[in-house]
Design a protein around this motif. Sequence first.
Motif, PDB file in Angstrom:
ATOM      1  N   MET A 194       9.330   2.588  -3.939  1.00 45.47           N
ATOM      2  CA  MET A 194      10.408   3.478  -3.514  1.00 45.47           C
ATOM      3  C   MET A 194       9.894   4.907  -3.464  1.00 45.47           C
ATOM      4  N   LEU A 195      10.452   5.671  -2.537  1.00 44.60           N
ATOM      5  CA  LEU A 195      10.136   7.089  -2.450  1.00 44.60           C
ATOM      6  C   LEU A 195      11.275   7.873  -3.064  1.00 44.60           C
ATOM      7  N   SER A 196      10.934   8.942  -3.764  1.00 44.71           N
ATOM      8  CA  SER A 196      11.946   9.773  -4.420  1.00 44.71           C
ATOM      9  C   SER A 196      12.673  10.622  -3.383  1.00 44.71           C
ATOM     10  N   ALA A 197      13.691  11.326  -3.835  1.00 48.82           N
ATOM     11  CA  ALA A 197      14.544  12.102  -2.940  1.00 48.82           C
ATOM     12  C   ALA A 197      13.754  13.202  -2.237  1.00 48.82           C
ATOM     13  N   PRO A 198      13.864  13.302  -0.896  1.00 48.20           N
ATOM     14  CA  PRO A 198      13.242  14.430  -0.187  1.00 48.20           C
ATOM     15  C   PRO A 198      13.796  15.765  -0.696  1.00 48.20           C
ATOM     16  N   LEU A 214       9.861  12.966   5.105  1.00 43.93           N
ATOM     17  CA  LEU A 214      10.025  11.541   4.818  1.00 43.93           C
ATOM     18  C   LEU A 214       9.301  10.682   5.846  1.00 43.93           C
ATOM     19  N   SER A 215       9.385  11.058   7.113  1.00 42.90           N
ATOM     20  CA  SER A 215       8.711  10.291   8.161  1.00 42.90           C
ATOM     21  C   SER A 215       7.209  10.282   7.959  1.00 42.90           C
ATOM     22  N   LEU A 264       5.017   6.986   7.379  1.00 40.79           N
ATOM     23  CA  LEU A 264       3.919   6.700   8.305  1.00 40.79           C
ATOM     24  C   LEU A 264       2.610   6.506   7.554  1.00 40.79           C
ATOM     25  N   SER A 265       2.386   7.298   6.517  1.00 40.95           N
ATOM     26  CA  SER A 265       1.160   7.168   5.724  1.00 40.95           C
ATOM     27  C   SER A 265       1.089   5.800   5.061  1.00 40.95           C
ATOM     28  N   ILE A 266       2.201   5.332   4.508  1.00 38.26           N
ATOM     29  CA  ILE A 266       2.234   4.012   3.870  1.00 38.26           C
ATOM     30  C   ILE A 266       1.960   2.927   4.903  1.00 38.26           C
ATOM     31  N   GLU A 267       2.562   3.046   6.067  1.00 39.62           N
ATOM     32  CA  GLU A 267       2.349   2.043   7.113  1.00 39.62           C
ATOM     33  C   GLU A 267       0.892   2.022   7.562  1.00 39.62           C
TER      34      GLU A 267
END
Length: 769
Positions: A678-682, A699-700, A704-707
Motif C-alpha cells: 500500500m502507498l501512504s496518503a499523498p 501518485l501516478s 508507474l515506478s512499481i509497475e
Amino acid sequence: MNSVYLSLGGKEINADELRLPRAKELAQALISGVSYWARLVGCQRLEADALIPALQGTETVVLEVDVEVPQKRLHDIRRVERLAVAFWEADSSYPETLALRADFPVVPHINQRTFEIPRSLCLYDIPYDELKLRWTAPALIEDIRTWLAKTAEGTLHAADQQLEPFFLATVPRIIFPSDFLSPEINPEQLSISRVDTGNQQLCLIAERSSNENKGSIKKSAQQFVAMTVVGSPQIHGVIQRHPRTLSELHEFMKHAGVDLCGVLRVRLRQWQEDRTLRNATLVVVVSLPKQREEGGPVESSDLWAFFCVGNEADGVGPTSENSQEARFLNVTALGEQLDLWQITGGQLATILAPDHNQHGENVKLAMLNPTFTLSREAAARFNGLRSRYGRKIVAIGMGAVGSQVFLNLIRAGYGEWTIIDKDITLPHNLARHGLYGGVTGNSKVDPLAYIANSTIDGAPIATPIVADIQHPREADDDIKRSLEEANEILDFSASIAVARHLSHAVSSSARRASFFLNPSGTDSVMLVEDVARQVPLSNLEMQYYRLLVHEPDLHSHLHRAVEEVRYAKSCRDVSNTMGQDHVALHAAIGSRGLRQAFESDGAVIRVWRSTDDGAVYPYSVNPSPVFSVKKSGWTICADQVLLERARALRSAKLPKETGGILIGAIDMQYRIIYVMDMLSAPLDSTEELTGFVRGSHRLSEALLSIEQITAKELTYVGEWHSHPTGASVRPSKLDRKLLKWLSDQSTRSGLPATMLIVGGRKQYAWYLA
C-alpha cells in the motif's frame, strides 16, 4: 463505401442466452457501453448449421469497432470494421477473431487456418494460458482496434521479422553393474562388450542382457563371457604379486578354497555345444572376501577380473586374423589347454578322460581393473552428500535452466524424477540447453531421461512425459498419477500461467517450488513452499514482486534491456539473448539452493544477482503468513506484512484518519485479488479526525515506478483508509460513495476493485466493488 459482410451461419440468440462466460462478458461489455468505440451487432450459437465446420460448437459475438486509420493507409482497413469473436467451451485456445468484411485484405499476422475466409486475426504473441490471467472484454476490444489501426498504417509487422510466405594402454578396465555382487545378479547372464576408444586402450562393459548397449558407444563385435568364483574369507594383505598365468591363479584360489580349473572344466563342458560361447573370450571374475584377522568378520571384498590371452609361440593360437583381437584367447582354445577337447580337421573332438593335472600353464592372464557403474548411492557420495535424496520429484519445463539443474541433480543421484515438457528440441535451444547435438527434432524430455538413466545405474531414475502440463490430453492419467505420488513439484517453465496452474489447479499434497531466470539471465529466483503449504506458490510469487519493489538493488531485475533473436518466421519465434555462462552459473546455484531448501520445512524466497566481474549477491526475505477472504465470487489474498504496514501507517497519523492506494495483482483466471502493498496518503490529501480524502500528488509516478519494477505484475487494485479509535470498520456514507466510484471504474476496466478499512484493536475489513 458499402461493405458486404460474411455470414457464419448458426442460430441467432440474445446476449442473455449465451452460456460461455467469456462470450457473455464480451456481450455485456458491448451492451453497457464500456467502450465508446465498439458496438454489439448480435450473438450466435454455431452448431451443425455452421457454414465453417471448424467453428462448430462455438458461441460467437459479432461487433463493430471504430478504427483510427491514417490519411494514407498501407492496407485497406476501413474506419468501421465488423468482426466476430468465436469462443470455445473448453477455453483452451484463443477466441477466434474473424474479419467479416468479404473483401478484407490479405495482410501480415493472419492466422493460418483450414479456411481462408473469413480471415482470422493474429492478435497475440503470448500463449493463451498467459493471456487468460489478465484477459478482459474491454482489453480484447482495444487489442482488436490496435491491431486494425497498426495494420492500416503498416506498423504491425516488425521490421526485423522475416516476410511471411504466401502459403504455410594402461591396465584395461572392466565396468560392472553397480549391484554386481548382490545375490540377485547371475554373472553368467552378463553381456560383456568392448568399447573402441580409438587410442589403443581397451575398456570392457559388463551389462545385464536387458540393458545391453545402454549408455555406451562404439562397441566392437568381440564376444566375452563372464564366470564368477567366490573364495573363502582371507586375511587382507596376503597377495604379494598378481598371477601371470591361469595356473598361478589356480594355485592362489586353492588357498581360498576354490578348485578354479575344476570349476572351469564344468563350466566349459556346459558351453561346449554353444558355438557362440565357444568363440567368446572368457573373463574370470574373482571375488575375495577380506578379514582383518583370522576368524574375524568379513569387512569387504576385493573384486578382480582376468581375461585369457595366448600367442603362437606358446602353442596357443588365436582364432582371429585381427591383430588386436588375436591377444584374446577364446573358450575353444582354452578348452584345448585344459585337455577338454581337441580340434581335428576343424572339428571339435571331446576327450573322454582329460588330464586334470593341466592347469593352463601356457594360458597367460591379462589383469582387468574393475570398477562399477554409478549407482544412486555412489553418485550421492561422490557429490559429498551425507545420504541420497530418494523422494519423488515432478519437474515441469525442461528448457535451458531446467535441463541443466536436472542434470546437475541427477549426477548427485538426487531424487526419483518425472520430467514433463511438450516442446521439441530446436537448433537454437542447443545454445543454452543441457542437451547436445544429435537430438534436434526430438522431444526435450526423452533424450534427457535417456541421459539420466544411462548415467545412473539401476532402475530408471527419470521418466519422461511429452505433454503440456495444462492441457495433457492423452497423458492426463500419467500426469495426474505422477503429481499425486510426488513429494515435490518443481516448476522450471518461467511461465506465470504454469506456476498458477500448479498452485491452484493441481490436486497433490506435494510441496511446490519454482526456479527461473530473469529476462537477461543475470539473476535467478527460487520460490519454495513450506511443507504444510501454508504459503502457496502464487503467494510467494507476489511476495517476490514486493521484494523487488522494496530492494533498490533489484529495481532493474525484470527489465528487458536485451536483444531478441528471431529463429523462425512466426511472430512468437523469438528468443532472448542470454549467455550460456549465466545459465550454467545459475543452474549450479539453483541445484544447491533447491537441495538446501528441501532439507528444511519452511518456505523460501531468494534471488541471486550475478555481475560482470563474476560476483553473485543473494537477496532473500522471510515469507509472510497469508490469509484470504472470499467476497462475491472472488478471493482476496493478503499477508501479515501488509496488515502490519497498514496498522503502522494508521498509528502514525492518529487521531486523524489516513489512507492511500492498494498495490497488488488480479488473476482473472482463478478470480483472485492479491493485495501485497500500500502507498501512504499523498501530500495533497485531506486527513481529519472523522474523515479522509485521498489526494493525487506524485501518485501516478509512484504507481508507474512499481509497475516498471515488477513488469506490470503489481499495479493499482483499490483503496484503503483508516478509522479513528473507537469507530467500527463498517463503511460510512463517504465510504459507500467511494465504493460506488470504485464500482463505476471497475465496470469500465472489466476488473474488480478492493477497499480496505483499518480500525483500532487490530480490526480491519475488506470490501469489493
